[in-house]
Enzyme design. Structure first.
Site, PDB file in Angstrom:
ATOM      1  N   ALA A 138       0.844  -1.200   0.000  1.00 15.59           N
ATOM      2  CA  ALA A 138       0.000   0.000   0.000  1.00 15.59           C
ATOM      3  C   ALA A 138       0.876   1.245   0.000  1.00 15.59           C
ATOM      4  CB  ALA A 138      -0.921  -0.017   1.214  1.00 15.59           C
ATOM      5  N   ASN A 139       0.269   2.388   0.147  1.00 11.16           N
ATOM      6  CA  ASN A 139       1.020   3.644   0.244  1.00 11.16           C
ATOM      7  C   ASN A 139       0.349   4.535   1.296  1.00 11.16           C
ATOM      8  OD1 ASN A 139      -1.020   5.413  -1.009  1.00 11.16           O
ATOM      9  ND2 ASN A 139      -0.682   4.038  -2.735  1.00 11.16           N
TER      10      ASN A 139
END
Ligand code: C5P
Length: 226
Positions: free
Chosen positions: A29-30
């Site tokens: 993810a970020n």
């Protein structure tokens, strides 16, 4: 829908990060919080637009008066965006993961005993939702807006991105370490179109959203000559 200058218009907004599964319990993810995209969805709805918000996983409540579609991975986000078409306006504020694991393991990957090497996770490219939406064709929204988070040469890189993606406007922000944009409440952005750059002072993400929504109203009142 609330009556307003965008009544009768449909807007699709993407927001949040995407989660790209490695196995049933792990993902890539970020750091996107979704604050900017959710604020834009709310601002457009407040001006009368019918809004479909396609959001990756965030901690935010669904904005009132907006249809929110919850997704996890980029490919689900693209499918939800395509299902929501046609639209007059598209704003891509999601921080879509550029890559995903080539294979999603069906079972949790297990640590190997006896000093075996950790697994190699091969990555492949995700679809580019903004680019897809910008492709010419009967379902292209009349106005497609993207974001560019840059850490250097902000305006040059953002303008190159606008041309490469084929969108109409890019909102560029500087996310170099220390600017606090990610997860923060404030944002200093530049709006780039084919006529030039408009630099906005630092303001809250909600104020950026309101200003963008007002610019969109102006655009439909008097479309850019192009
Ligand atoms: O290429 P980059 O990720 O920097 O571009 C940012 C813009 O493109 C944002 O508007 C983002 O929402 C959009 N984007 C997208 N799908 C991707 C990657 C980026 O819609 N796979």
């Amino acid at each position: 829908d609330q009556p307003g200058p965008l009544s009768g218009r449909h807007a699709i907004v993407t927001s949040g990060p995407t989660h790209e599964p490695i196995d049933p319990v792990r993902y890539i993810a970020n750091r996107s919080s979704g604050k900017q995209g959710h604020a834009i969805a709310a601002s457009l709805a407040a001006l009368g637009a019918r809004v479909t918000l396609v959001s990756g996983p965030t901690r935010l409540a669904d904005p009132a008066g907006v249809t929110t579609v919850h997704v996890e991975a980029a490919r689900e986000m693209l499918a939800a965006v395509e299902a929501a078409l046609p639209a007059d306006i598209a704003v891509c504020a999601a921080a879509v993961a550029d890559w995903r694991p080539a294979l999603e393991a069906g079972q949790k990957l297990k640590k190997q005993q006896g000093g075996a090497l950790p697994p190699d996770i091969r990555l492949i490219e995700n679809p580019d939702i903004l680019r897809r939406l910008s492709e010419p064709g009967p379902t292209r929204p009349a106005l497609v807006v993207g974001f560019a988070a840059e850490t250097e040469c902000v305006l040059d890189h953002a303008d190159a991105k606008r041309r490469r993606k084929g969108c109409d406007w890019i909102l560029a922000n500087d996310v170099a370490t220390g600017t606090g944009t990610f997860g923060g409440d404030d944002n200093a952005v530049h709006l780039l179109d084919d006529r030039g750059v408009e630099s906005w002072p630092a303001m809250s993400k909600q104020a950026v959203a309101d200003r963008l929504a007002a610019r969109i109203v102006d655009h439909f009142a008097a479309p850019d000559p192009s």
